[in-house]
Design a protein around this motif. Structure first.
Motif, PDB file in Angstrom:
ATOM      1  N   UNK A  27       0.906  -1.236  -0.002  1.00 12.20           N
ATOM      2  CA  UNK A  27      -0.005  -0.190  -0.017  1.00 12.20           C
ATOM      3  C   UNK A  27       0.954   0.945  -0.100  1.00 12.20           C
ATOM      4  N   UNK A  28       0.985   1.825  -1.196  1.00 10.24           N
ATOM      5  CA  UNK A  28       1.982   2.800  -1.461  1.00 10.24           C
ATOM      6  C   UNK A  28       1.487   4.099  -2.189  1.00 10.24           C
ATOM      7  N   UNK A  29       1.988   5.209  -1.964  1.00  8.12           N
ATOM      8  CA  UNK A  29       1.694   6.288  -2.654  1.00  8.12           C
ATOM      9  C   UNK A  29       2.220   6.433  -3.995  1.00  8.12           C
ATOM     10  N   UNK A  30       1.373   6.787  -5.095  1.00 11.57           N
ATOM     11  CA  UNK A  30       1.729   6.745  -6.471  1.00 11.57           C
ATOM     12  C   UNK A  30       1.649   8.006  -7.180  1.00 11.57           C
ATOM     13  N   UNK A  31       2.359   8.500  -8.100  1.00  4.61           N
ATOM     14  CA  UNK A  31       2.357   9.564  -8.846  1.00  4.61           C
ATOM     15  C   UNK A  31       1.710   9.524 -10.222  1.00  4.61           C
ATOM     16  N   UNK A  32       0.765  10.168 -10.659  1.00  2.02           N
ATOM     17  CA  UNK A  32       0.439  10.162 -12.054  1.00  2.02           C
ATOM     18  C   UNK A  32       0.092  11.627 -12.534  1.00  2.02           C
ATOM     19  N   UNK A  33       0.924  12.246 -13.566  1.00  2.00           N
ATOM     20  CA  UNK A  33       0.732  13.414 -13.949  1.00  2.00           C
ATOM     21  C   UNK A  33      -0.484  13.706 -14.744  1.00  2.00           C
ATOM     22  N   UNK A  34      -1.757  13.529 -14.207  1.00  8.01           N
ATOM     23  CA  UNK A  34      -3.056  13.422 -14.857  1.00  8.01           C
ATOM     24  C   UNK A  34      -3.103  14.745 -15.603  1.00  8.01           C
ATOM     25  N   UNK A  35      -3.454  14.770 -16.761  1.00 10.02           N
ATOM     26  CA  UNK A  35      -3.707  15.987 -17.652  1.00 10.02           C
ATOM     27  C   UNK A  35      -4.770  16.962 -16.996  1.00 10.02           C
ATOM     28  N   UNK A  36      -5.648  16.523 -16.312  1.00 12.21           N
ATOM     29  CA  UNK A  36      -6.717  17.084 -15.838  1.00 12.21           C
ATOM     30  C   UNK A  36      -7.116  16.510 -14.473  1.00 12.21           C
ATOM     31  N   UNK A  37      -6.316  16.834 -13.472  1.00 13.66           N
ATOM     32  CA  UNK A  37      -6.743  16.320 -12.055  1.00 13.66           C
ATOM     33  C   UNK A  37      -8.207  16.941 -11.603  1.00 13.66           C
ATOM     34  N   UNK A  38      -9.105  16.342 -11.104  1.00 16.54           N
ATOM     35  CA  UNK A  38     -10.238  16.993 -10.702  1.00 16.54           C
ATOM     36  C   UNK A  38     -10.987  16.092  -9.729  1.00 16.54           C
ATOM     37  N   UNK A  39     -12.135  16.731  -9.315  1.00 22.85           N
ATOM     38  CA  UNK A  39     -12.962  16.111  -8.406  1.00 22.85           C
ATOM     39  C   UNK A  39     -12.195  15.748  -7.086  1.00 22.85           C
ATOM     40  N   UNK A  40     -11.168  16.499  -6.449  1.00 22.62           N
ATOM     41  CA  UNK A  40     -10.224  16.513  -5.304  1.00 22.62           C
ATOM     42  C   UNK A  40      -9.643  15.163  -5.315  1.00 22.62           C
ATOM     43  N   UNK A  41      -9.759  14.479  -4.411  1.00 25.48           N
ATOM     44  CA  UNK A  41      -8.842  13.338  -4.348  1.00 25.48           C
ATOM     45  C   UNK A  41      -9.349  12.104  -5.287  1.00 25.48           C
ATOM     46  N   UNK A  42     -10.543  12.237  -6.108  1.00 26.74           N
ATOM     47  CA  UNK A  42     -11.077  11.307  -6.876  1.00 26.74           C
ATOM     48  C   UNK A  42     -10.022  10.913  -8.067  1.00 26.74           C
ATOM     49  N   UNK A  43      -9.694  12.115  -8.773  1.00 26.72           N
ATOM     50  CA  UNK A  43      -8.732  11.932  -9.711  1.00 26.72           C
ATOM     51  C   UNK A  43      -7.714  13.053  -9.512  1.00 26.72           C
ATOM     52  N   UNK A  44      -6.464  12.608  -8.801  1.00 27.78           N
ATOM     53  CA  UNK A  44      -5.634  13.570  -8.515  1.00 27.78           C
ATOM     54  C   UNK A  44      -4.170  12.991  -8.943  1.00 27.78           C
ATOM     55  N   UNK A  45      -3.180  13.768  -8.722  1.00 27.93           N
ATOM     56  CA  UNK A  45      -1.774  13.255  -9.299  1.00 27.93           C
ATOM     57  C   UNK A  45      -1.094  12.263  -8.136  1.00 27.93           C
ATOM     58  N   UNK A  46      -1.151  12.745  -6.886  1.00 27.71           N
ATOM     59  CA  UNK A  46      -0.628  11.862  -5.826  1.00 27.71           C
ATOM     60  C   UNK A  46      -1.832  11.145  -5.187  1.00 27.71           C
ATOM     61  N   UNK A  47      -1.618   9.746  -5.083  1.00 24.16           N
ATOM     62  CA  UNK A  47      -2.739   9.031  -4.646  1.00 24.16           C
ATOM     63  C   UNK A  47      -2.417   7.854  -4.019  1.00 24.16           C
ATOM     64  N   UNK A  48      -3.033   7.196  -2.936  1.00 19.46           N
ATOM     65  CA  UNK A  48      -2.443   5.776  -2.364  1.00 19.46           C
ATOM     66  C   UNK A  48      -3.373   4.727  -2.841  1.00 19.46           C
ATOM     67  N   UNK A  49      -2.522   3.923  -3.266  1.00 19.59           N
ATOM     68  CA  UNK A  49      -2.959   2.570  -3.940  1.00 19.59           C
ATOM     69  C   UNK A  49      -2.575   1.416  -3.275  1.00 19.59           C
ATOM     70  N   UNK A  50      -3.575   0.366  -3.186  1.00 21.12           N
ATOM     71  CA  UNK A  50      -3.200  -0.933  -2.953  1.00 21.12           C
ATOM     72  C   UNK A  50      -2.771  -1.713  -4.164  1.00 21.12           C
ATOM     73  N   UNK A  51      -1.698  -2.049  -4.313  1.00 24.09           N
ATOM     74  CA  UNK A  51      -1.552  -3.115  -5.246  1.00 24.09           C
ATOM     75  C   UNK A  51      -0.678  -4.282  -5.295  1.00 24.09           C
TER      76      UNK A  51
END
Ligand code: P5A
Length: 442
Positions: free
Chosen positions: A135-159
């Motif tokens: 369970x670790x932070x990820x970074x994706x340089x989304x072209x249009x981050x929006x809706x707060x933490x729903x589509x953001x650039x730094x987010x926590x994922x379980x993979x």
């Protein structure tokens, strides 16, 4: 926790950029603050909920047999060149150099790194099957981050990543994780629908997104209503269960827009059972066979002495996105109610007394008693007016409230579950009710 000592900056007005209710609520009740586009600080209340969601996700992963580890957020470009994804991943990947001019990146996902770890440490079929997760932070340089933490650039994922000796075994791992996800979302009181999806930059030929129905969702899905009738709670991790799941979800139609087949939809559903809905993608699972094990040379020695490139899958849950998804599902008419498994506090005491008066003393006595009984309690000991206190706590969403005012006798309290009627109870009864309600999480 005393509210007067907590860090809970409640806002009256929020920016008009916040378009959906989860984003608005998270700003209003001081769960998050944006630090730059698509990058957020998690304030104490938001962080507490995030950690609780993480705990539910972790517990179910552990039960499924997956093993927790931790990989770094920063990766070297070398392995991404080996897999061939360094170029193809595109601008979403944040790349930079260190002082020695080495190329690094902030991990958007971990297929390469885990395959490298596997390749360097596992040589025999005897170690298979294997499932590892972090369970670790990820970074994706989304072209249009929006809706707060729903589509953001730094987010926590379980993979999670699965390793198997054959395609058949790998598909069992796939359905094992599908069951695990169904159980996880059920614990969070969410109905998530596995929906056939495109594999995008992760790749492979089998993939499902887990979609929660919500009008504010970014994904459109086409489904047969009957797909919703599936209860995973009593299923054990066995081949029979995997078959049952696979049968159910292939019998009834569900597909994202990109995978939608209009003719098939019309043919295998009835007009009455067809649904076209918006939803939020909270998880995504992939079977991609040898896509990474071939270029990265992840090979095991099989029983009959052959070298086999291991068969793999990867499985993601948007842990931070889930905070927003739960709000979208549970927040209505200015009342939020957190699922009991992830509520930031078990119970809120709304003290209507003034500093050190008899009402306040009664409220603090109750507070001490509840703490002694291992409940997580927040007490509103501020000087705010009562209507403000009630309004704020309806938004903060703690499922149980105790109101301590002048109305009741010394040993009695007003108690209510959000959305239900108030009742008058004595302390013993109160503790009994709470103990029963929280027996799973206490
Ligand atoms: C599966 C695990 C993967 O990355 N590799 C490892 C695979 N899948 S995924 O679909 O791209 O992402 C998994 C989940 O992460 C959440 N997510 C996001 N959450 C917030 N902001 C984002 N920009 C974002 N991108 C992905 C989603 O819940 C997704 O299902």
């Amino acid at each position: 926790m005393k509210l007067s000592r907590y860090f809970l900056p409640v806002l009256k007005d929020i920016s008009s950029d916040a378009k959906i209710k989860s984003h608005q609520l998270m700003l209003r009740i001081g769960m998050i603050r944006q630090s730059s586009a698509g990058i957020y600080s998690w304030l104490p209340l938001g962080y507490k909920i995030l950690k609780k969601i993480e705990k539910v996700v972790r517990e179910e992963q552990d039960k499924s047999g997956a093993i927790e580890m931790l990989m770094p957020t920063i990766q070297s470009s070398d392995i991404w060149r080996e897999s061939g994804r360094y170029e193809s991943y595109g601008e979403e990947m944040l790349r930079f150099k260190d002082r020695q001019d080495r190329e690094l990146l902030y991990g958007p996902t971990n297929e390469e790194l885990i395959t490298q770890l596997f390749r360097d440490n596992i040589k025999s079929y005897k170690s298979l099957p294997l499932m590892l997760y972090h369970i670790q932070w990820k970074f994706r340089d989304e072209i249009r981050p929006r809706f707060g933490i729903m589509r953001c650039r730094e987010f926590l994922m379980k993979d999670t990543y699965s390793f198997d000796l054959s395609k058949e075994d790998a598909q069992k791992s796939y359905f094992r994780m599908m069951l695990c996800y169904l159980k996880t979302f059920q614990k969070l009181e969410l109905k998530a629908i596995p929906t056939k999806a495109e594999t995008g930059p992760i790749g492979g030929d089998l993939s499902h997104e887990f979609i929660i129905l919500a009008d504010t969702g970014e994904s459109e899905i086409f489904l047969d209503k009957n797909i919703l009738n599936f209860d995973p709670s009593n299923l054990k991790y066995s081949e029979n269960s995997f078959l049952e799941i696979s049968n159910h979800y292939s019998k009834y139609y569900s597909a994202t827009t990109e995978m939608h087949d209009k003719d098939k939809f019309e043919k295998i559903t009835t007009k009455k059972s067809q649904m076209i809905k918006k939803g939020i993608e909270v998880g995504h699972i992939f079977y991609f066979g040898q896509k990474y094990s071939k270029p990265l040379n992840a090979i095991v020695n099989s029983k009959d002495g052959k070298n086999v490139n291991v068969y793999m899958g990867s499985y993601g849950i948007g842990v931070s996105r889930l905070v927003g998804a739960v709000i979208e599902a549970k927040y209505n008419n200015n009342i939020m109610k957190w699922p009991k498994s992830i509520t930031p506090f078990h119970v809120a005491i709304i003290n209507l007394g003034k500093k050190n008066d008899s009402i306040s003393k009664k409220a603090f006595k109750l507070y001490d008693e509840l703490l002694k009984n291992n409940f997580e309690v927040i007490i509103d000991d501020t000087e705010n007016n009562p209507s403000n206190k009630f309004k704020n706590f309806d938004l903060i969403g703690i499922p149980f409230q105790i109101i301590v005012g002048s109305k009741n006798k010394d040993e009695e309290f007003e108690f209510k579950e959000l959305g239900k009627d108030t009742k008058v109870v004595k302390i013993k009864e109160l503790i009994n009710i709470l103990e029963k309600e929280y027996k799973i999480v206490k």
